[in-house]
Write an enzyme that holds these catalytic residues in place. Sequence first.
Site, mmCIF file in Angstrom:
data_model
loop_
_atom_site.group_PDB
_atom_site.id
_atom_site.type_symbol
_atom_site.label_atom_id
_atom_site.label_comp_id
_atom_site.label_asym_id
_atom_site.label_seq_id
_atom_site.Cartn_x
_atom_site.Cartn_y
_atom_site.Cartn_z
ATOM 1 N N LYS A 116 4.859 12.591 -22.097
ATOM 2 C CA LYS A 116 3.893 12.653 -22.731
ATOM 3 C C LYS A 116 3.737 11.846 -24.154
ATOM 4 O O LYS A 116 4.831 11.356 -24.617
ATOM 5 C CB LYS A 116 3.144 13.859 -23.021
ATOM 6 C CG LYS A 116 3.823 14.826 -24.199
ATOM 7 C CD LYS A 116 3.276 16.239 -24.266
ATOM 8 C CE LYS A 116 4.305 16.789 -25.252
ATOM 9 N NZ LYS A 116 3.553 18.259 -25.609
ATOM 10 N N TYR A 122 -0.311 1.595 -55.637
ATOM 11 C CA TYR A 122 -1.514 2.278 -56.058
ATOM 12 C C TYR A 122 -1.266 3.509 -56.872
ATOM 13 O O TYR A 122 -0.255 4.456 -56.668
ATOM 14 C CB TYR A 122 -2.172 2.820 -54.876
ATOM 15 C CG TYR A 122 -2.974 1.771 -54.156
ATOM 16 C CD1 TYR A 122 -3.686 0.623 -54.635
ATOM 17 C CD2 TYR A 122 -2.533 1.662 -52.862
ATOM 18 C CE1 TYR A 122 -4.251 -0.186 -53.893
ATOM 19 C CE2 TYR A 122 -3.195 0.716 -51.707
ATOM 20 C CZ TYR A 122 -3.876 -0.195 -52.456
ATOM 21 O OH TYR A 122 -4.407 -1.274 -51.715
#
EC number: 5.1.1.1
Length: 378
Positions: A31, A259
Amino acid sequence: MSEACVELDAIGGNVELIARHTDAEIMAVVKANGFAHGSVQTARAAVAHGATWLGVTSCAEALALRRAGLTVPVLCWLTAPGQDFGEVIAAGVDLAVSSVPHLRAVAAEADRLGTRAMVHLKADTGLSRNGATPEDWPELVAAARRRERAGTLRVRGVWSHLAHADQPAHPGVGDQVRRFERLVGQARSAGLDPDLVHLANSAAALAHPETHYGLVRAGIAIYGVEPVLGRTFGLRPAMTLRARVVLAKRVAADTGVSYGHRYTTTDQATLALVPLGYADGVPRSASTLGAVWLNGERRPIAGSIAMDQFVVDAGHAHVEIGDEVVVFGPGDLGEPTVLDWARWSGTIPHEILTGIGDRVPRSYLRTAATTVGGRDRG
């Protein structure tokens, strides 16, 4: 500039290792695009090395395997009663069923097609997620038996899922086994005769032989992540995430990086820019905590991981544009592993692996292809 390289021999070797721990059949769970390793490539490698079933979540995932030429049994286990089941039933995909409305929908579509649907009834034995509760179970098995007699479906399997298999001594495993066996007994008493009874996930396949029954469902283990806390079985991680430095520059001490300047250099340093970010699956939560392998050493992430890039503090090392950066790999040389990244970001390896996005190209490494029926299964 970046790639996720998948070692198919590692996937095959992991399947073989699991097989040495059980006499049951092995379902390779592919999956989520094979936990981001590539569902078709992973499935072919797993089947070539002994897996006899494939497991997926959605109908779309199941049909992709069929369209790729994989003909082994496939179980699809997360659907809703309102879906169109026609194509998956026609493709010979088994469907998991957890409620009477769901059962009715699958049987009605099989009746319309003039065929029988193969279903696996799921019982909730304590995970409290999918599956019929013990209170609802008698109604579900009775309804399934009626539809078997009508010829619209066949109950091929009865199954459940464990909540504590990763903890070797947890009493919850034994509690769930006992509940499961009672519910399987009720299904048989109602006249059902499933070919397969299955309960074990990756951790249980390796650590709880009493849960194996006729089939074990191996997910994270086939990708090389050890699934049992405090135990190592010798699984090999299959994915290496790497990139190339796109910029290198020298900066002074006390230089703020990225940042918010959450990181400041303590000395003159070489900063290396890596073109991967949280949009590619490198978790922002590992900012200032994570590290990568660059020019023979682990080097720290400097500051915040951005959407498309992050910075590495290489100290006084000489770094050039084009130098390889290994974000994670099997750990052979000392590079970080996916387990390291999971720890740095406060999550599990499953989330790190499945987060590696489509912007990162996949490549596949193998030492020898295995060809079956004219198809390359390596």
